[in-house]
Design a protein around this motif. Structure first.
Motif, PDB file in Angstrom:
ATOM      1  N   LYS A  28      82.577  -0.197 114.666  1.00 33.12           N
ATOM      2  CA  LYS A  28      83.488   0.956 114.663  1.00 33.12           C
ATOM      3  C   LYS A  28      84.818   0.551 114.041  1.00 33.12           C
ATOM      4  O   LYS A  28      85.315  -0.538 114.260  1.00 33.12           O
ATOM      5  N   GLY A  29      85.378   1.467 113.290  1.00 31.81           N
ATOM      6  CA  GLY A  29      86.701   1.233 112.735  1.00 31.81           C
ATOM      7  C   GLY A  29      86.731   0.346 111.495  1.00 31.81           C
ATOM      8  O   GLY A  29      87.781   0.146 110.903  1.00 31.81           O
ATOM      9  N   SER A 103      74.245  -1.378 111.474  1.00 33.74           N
ATOM     10  CA  SER A 103      74.578  -0.449 110.395  1.00 33.74           C
ATOM     11  C   SER A 103      74.308   0.985 110.819  1.00 33.74           C
ATOM     12  O   SER A 103      75.098   1.890 110.537  1.00 33.74           O
ATOM     13  N   ARG A 104      73.170   1.218 111.491  1.00 32.51           N
ATOM     14  CA  ARG A 104      72.843   2.564 111.979  1.00 32.51           C
ATOM     15  C   ARG A 104      73.896   3.046 112.972  1.00 32.51           C
ATOM     16  O   ARG A 104      74.365   4.179 112.902  1.00 32.51           O
ATOM     17  N   GLU A 108      76.373   6.215 112.551  1.00 27.21           N
ATOM     18  CA  GLU A 108      76.403   7.281 113.551  1.00 27.21           C
ATOM     19  C   GLU A 108      77.822   7.497 114.068  1.00 27.21           C
ATOM     20  O   GLU A 108      78.256   8.632 114.269  1.00 27.21           O
ATOM     21  N   ASP A 109      78.562   6.395 114.271  1.00 25.04           N
ATOM     22  CA  ASP A 109      79.938   6.499 114.744  1.00 25.04           C
ATOM     23  C   ASP A 109      80.825   7.191 113.717  1.00 25.04           C
ATOM     24  O   ASP A 109      81.681   7.989 114.062  1.00 25.04           O
TER      25      ASP A 109
END
Length: 112
Positions: A28-29, A103-104, A108-109
């Motif tokens: 994330k980020g 990666s998925r 999604e995030d």
């Protein structure tokens, strides 16, 4: 540290647990470019760990775009000579699955 640069023998141990997601994996980020660089760094680290038939010093120099024809003569590869090939298929599959999963999750995030 000096890491053998002073001509005195040095020891190094590389510890890696491929069952745990490395922090270099997409998260994330982290932007697309950061993710690309992180995956490249992780690939380089993995190659360094499994390439026991090439001088470690030459591998490090190559990573920094430097070249030297002769080996260092003191690393495990230079001293031990050519090591028998080992099958790292299971480790590579585990790493790729972790990369795919991460990666998925990152996609999604970003989408959600």
């Amino acid at each position: 540290g000096r890491a053998g640069r002073d001509g005195i023998e040095a020891h190094c141990a590389l510890f890696c647990d491929l069952t745990v997601l490395p922090s270099l994996l997409p998260s994330k980020g982290r932007g697309e470019e950061q993710t690309r660089r992180a995956c490249h760094q992780l690939t380089c680290l993995f190659k360094y760990a499994v390439r026991c038939n090439e001088c470690r010093w030459r591998q490090v120099l190559s990573h920094f775009a430097e070249k030297r024809e002769a080996g260092c003569g003191v690393c495990d590869s230079c001293i031990g000579g050519r090591q028998p090939e080992s099958d790292v298929t299971d480790d590579a599959v585990a790493l790729l699955r972790a990369v795919q999963q991460s990666s998925r999750e990152a996609a999604e995030d970003q989408a959600g």
